[in-house]
Design an enzyme around this catalytic site. Structure first.
Site, PDB file in Angstrom:
ATOM      1  N   GLY A   1       0.676  -1.194   0.039  1.00 39.65           N
ATOM      2  CA  GLY A   1       0.114   0.191   0.034  1.00 39.65           C
ATOM      3  C   GLY A   1       0.658   1.238  -0.051  1.00 39.65           C
ATOM      4  N   ILE A   2       1.857   1.260   0.729  1.00 36.90           N
ATOM      5  CA  ILE A   2       2.879   2.482   0.668  1.00 36.90           C
ATOM      6  C   ILE A   2       3.874   2.193  -0.428  1.00 36.90           C
ATOM      7  CG2 ILE A   2       4.588   3.515   1.717  1.00 36.90           C
ATOM      8  CD1 ILE A   2       3.461   2.599   4.498  1.00 36.90           C
TER       9      ILE A   2
ATOM     10  N   ARG B   1       0.987   0.394  17.075  1.00 38.13           N
ATOM     11  CA  ARG B   1       2.184  -0.081  16.221  1.00 38.13           C
ATOM     12  C   ARG B   1       2.851  -0.958  16.935  1.00 38.13           C
ATOM     13  NH1 ARG B   1       1.599   5.543  15.999  1.00 38.13           N
ATOM     14  NH2 ARG B   1       1.506   6.515  13.893  1.00 38.13           N
TER      15      ARG B   1
ATOM     16  N   ASP C   1       4.980  12.704  10.433  1.00 37.25           N
ATOM     17  CA  ASP C   1       4.495  13.566  11.625  1.00 37.25           C
ATOM     18  C   ASP C   1       4.700  15.037  11.055  1.00 37.25           C
ATOM     19  OD1 ASP C   1       3.936  11.128  12.974  1.00 37.25           O
ATOM     20  OD2 ASP C   1       6.180  10.959  13.455  1.00 37.25           O
TER      21      ASP C   1
ATOM     22  N   HIS D   1       8.138   7.871  17.007  1.00 37.44           N
ATOM     23  CA  HIS D   1       6.987   7.717  15.771  1.00 37.44           C
ATOM     24  C   HIS D   1       5.951   6.956  16.430  1.00 37.44           C
ATOM     25  CE1 HIS D   1       5.572   8.043  11.807  1.00 37.44           C
ATOM     26  NE2 HIS D   1       5.536   6.993  11.634  1.00 37.44           N
TER      27      HIS D   1
ATOM     28  N   ASP E   1       9.858  -7.247  -3.498  1.00 35.47           N
ATOM     29  CA  ASP E   1       8.662  -7.687  -2.704  1.00 35.47           C
ATOM     30  C   ASP E   1       8.472  -9.016  -2.728  1.00 35.47           C
ATOM     31  OD1 ASP E   1       6.509  -7.671  -0.894  1.00 35.47           O
ATOM     32  OD2 ASP E   1       5.884  -5.799  -1.557  1.00 35.47           O
TER      33      ASP E   1
ATOM     34  N   ASN F   1       6.817  -0.060  10.588  1.00 33.21           N
ATOM     35  CA  ASN F   1       6.541   0.106  11.839  1.00 33.21           C
ATOM     36  C   ASN F   1       6.767  -0.918  12.777  1.00 33.21           C
ATOM     37  OD1 ASN F   1       5.768   2.872  12.647  1.00 33.21           O
ATOM     38  ND2 ASN F   1       3.976   2.730  11.334  1.00 33.21           N
TER      39      ASN F   1
END
Length: 341
Positions: free
Chosen positions: A38-39, A113, A176, A203, A60, A145
């Site tokens: 997704g990112i 997270r 952020d 984070h 991937d 994360n």
């Protein structure tokens, strides 16, 4: 002039890529590990669109040949190659100067997270191991994360190989800063492209500390509004997780932020002066071993840690309250690597 230091040079120039001249230095090979996610997909799109990138290696465990074929048709000069599965990981990393790691599982509603810890810790350790073996000099930008633990994990894995350079390992906290800029601009009726709020600490939740007192241009908020704004910045990720209702976490804004940070690193590597970004890095600025503060970037990564600067009493309190959680997350990452086979 601090506004120049925090200038938005690093913002992805979407649409402008074709008209930008490229200097002979702009020939970076960049790897995206987790490029089908997704990112990973929107991040790879933004990187493909940049004149700073000459080769984009996408890795991937599924779908990468398709993502690479799709992106390879875009009329920019970055050459795109796709790698799939663990046996192609080493090939993906050979000769890479910058490695961006958005790999991992996303948050679902109700998850912190930290709930992602075991899965993502294993993924990041595996990928860091491959970086240590194939591109030990690369700048490593970790998005996976929980960043407060995945940066210590990456560092400890690199140490095992004797190739750890604290100036080249970054936890990407740029989202952020992007959110803080956007929310402050909204409240004050400013152009968000002109607003810059440093965000320090870590984070996750309470470790995310926006330094509104150091915002350029200068802004003032009554205390109740400042508290609400700070909490919104700290919980903005959860805002997206809830709104996506089980379909994932922040992907598009994270891809934008990841690209912005990567472009800053590449600009600095190309000799651009005054490139400053916040990131979660090995640090002596507080009693935490890792801490995010504004960093002056240069040809070999961190040139100078610019530190916390002058904090308001409210911000001092936020930093003091974050230390315990940060130390625990850092130790959790370090312990994970110690226990690994």
């Amino acid at each position: 002039n601090p506004d120049k230091m925090f200038s938005r040079i690093a913002r992805p120039a979407v649409g402008a890529a074709r008209s930008l001249s490229t200097s002979s230095q702009n020939h970076a090979k960049v790897a995206v590990l987790g490029a089908s996610g997704g990112i990973g997909q929107p991040l790879s799109l933004l990187l493909k669109n940049s004149p700073l990138v000459s080769h984009l290696a996408l890795y991937d465990i599924a779908h990468t040949p398709g993502v690479a074929a799709d992106l390879s048709h875009i009329e920019t000069r970055a050459n795109v190659t796709g790698f799939i599965g663990p046996d192609q990981l080493d090939s993906a990393l050979k000769g890479c100067e910058v490695v961006v790691i958005p790999a991992g599982v996303p948050r679902k509603p109700g998850m912190t997270r930290d709930d992602l810890f075991n899965t993502n810790a294993t993924i990041v350790a595996t990928l860091a191991d491959a970086c240590a073996r194939n591109c030990p000099e690369a700048m490593i930008c970790i998005i996976a994360n929980p960043v407060n633990s995945t940066i210590p994990i990456t560092s400890e894995v690199l140490k095992k190989y004797g190739v750890y350079n604290p100036n080249r390992v970054f936890g990407v906290t740029t989202l952020d800063i992007v959110r803080a800029n956007t929310f402050v601009a909204d409240l004050k009726g400013l152009d968000p492209a002109r607003v810059n709020v440093p965000v320090v600490g870590g984070h996750a939740g309470k470790t995310i500390i926006p330094l509104i007192s150091q915002c350029t241009p200068k802004v003032e908020f009554p205390q109740d509004q400042l508290t609400a704004l700070t909490e919104r910045i700290q919980e903005a990720g959860t805002e997206v997780v809830k709104a996506k209702a089980g379909a994932g976490s922040a992907t598009l804004s994270m891809a934008y932020a990841g690209a912005r940070f990567t472009f800053s690193v590449l600009d600095a590597m190309n000799g651009k002066e005054g490139v400053v970004e916040c990131a979660f890095v090995r640090s002596e600025e507080t009693e935490c071993k890792y801490f995010s503060t504004p960093l002056l970037l240069g040809k070999s990564g961190i040139e100078k840690n610019l530190g916390l600067g002058k904090l308001s009493a409210f911000e001092e309190k936020l930093v003091a309250e974050a230390i315990g959680e940060l130390k625990a997350s850092i130790k959790k990452g370090e312990d994970f690597v110690q226990k690994m086979k």
